[in-house]
Design a protein around this motif. Structure first.
Motif, mmCIF file in Angstrom:
data_model
loop_
_atom_site.group_PDB
_atom_site.id
_atom_site.type_symbol
_atom_site.label_atom_id
_atom_site.label_comp_id
_atom_site.label_asym_id
_atom_site.label_seq_id
_atom_site.Cartn_x
_atom_site.Cartn_y
_atom_site.Cartn_z
ATOM 1 N N THR A 23 0.854 -1.184 0.000
ATOM 2 C CA THR A 23 0.000 0.000 0.000
ATOM 3 C C THR A 23 0.895 1.240 0.000
ATOM 4 N N GLU A 42 -4.291 1.915 -9.109
ATOM 5 C CA GLU A 42 -5.111 2.589 -8.098
ATOM 6 C C GLU A 42 -4.540 3.943 -7.665
ATOM 7 N N HIS A 43 -3.209 4.078 -7.661
ATOM 8 C CA HIS A 43 -2.587 5.276 -7.088
ATOM 9 C C HIS A 43 -1.539 5.904 -8.009
#
Length: 165
Positions: A23, A42-43
């Motif tokens: 993460t 996602e990021h």
């Protein structure tokens, strides 16, 4: 520090390969990291804003087309071989080099063994992160296993019969 084969020599690896379930929490800002595809998808915006080097890694069931529009963001693209017998990422390496003209590092990671290196290089890999139980110095010799190849590949686009003409 992990050692890998890159551009025909054994070097120290300064990149950090993040786990598949990584993460953004606690991610260092200035280190060079290779993130899993899911984290990139996602990021991407936050990862682009970091100061350190950026790479992405794809598992054998993930397709390079999913990052085709972002290739200029990556200094390294690592392709994972979860088991020796899973060759799907050979195709991804060829696509990166031949279709998308990717010029950065294409690295083989995972269950990478000496027997594969020559053929991986023919498909466009230029860096090899061998399994931890393998010796990179010994494996380096496998890149010289064959002096000539009949078939066309990324490293030699003309087959032997065309080169002889």
């Amino acid at each position: 520090m992990q050692r890998l084969i890159k551009n025909g020599e054994v070097v120290n690896d300064s990149w950090h390969l993040l786990d598949k379930d990584a993460t953004l929490d606690g991610l260092p800002n200035s280190d060079s990291i290779i993130v899993p595809l899911a984290l990139w998808l996602e990021h991407a915006h936050a990862l682009k804003a970091r100061d350190g080097g950026l790479g992405v890694w794809l598992d054998s069931d993930e397709e390079v087309e999913s990052i085709a529009g972002d290739l200029d963001q990556f200094q390294v693209i690592a392709l994972n071989f979860p088991v020796f017998s899973d060759g799907r990422n050979y195709s991804n390496a060829r696509l990166l080099r031949d279709r998308y003209q990717y010029k950065g590092e294409v690295r083989a990671i995972g269950d990478v063994l000496r027997d594969q290196l020559f053929f991986m290089q023919r498909c466009g890999f230029d860096a090899f992160d061998l399994r931890a139980d393998r010796d990179a110095e010994q494996a380096l010799e496998s890149l010289k296993d064959f002096s000539n190849c009949y078939q066309a590949a990324t490293d030699q686009p003309l087959p032997l019969f065309r080169r002889r003409a």
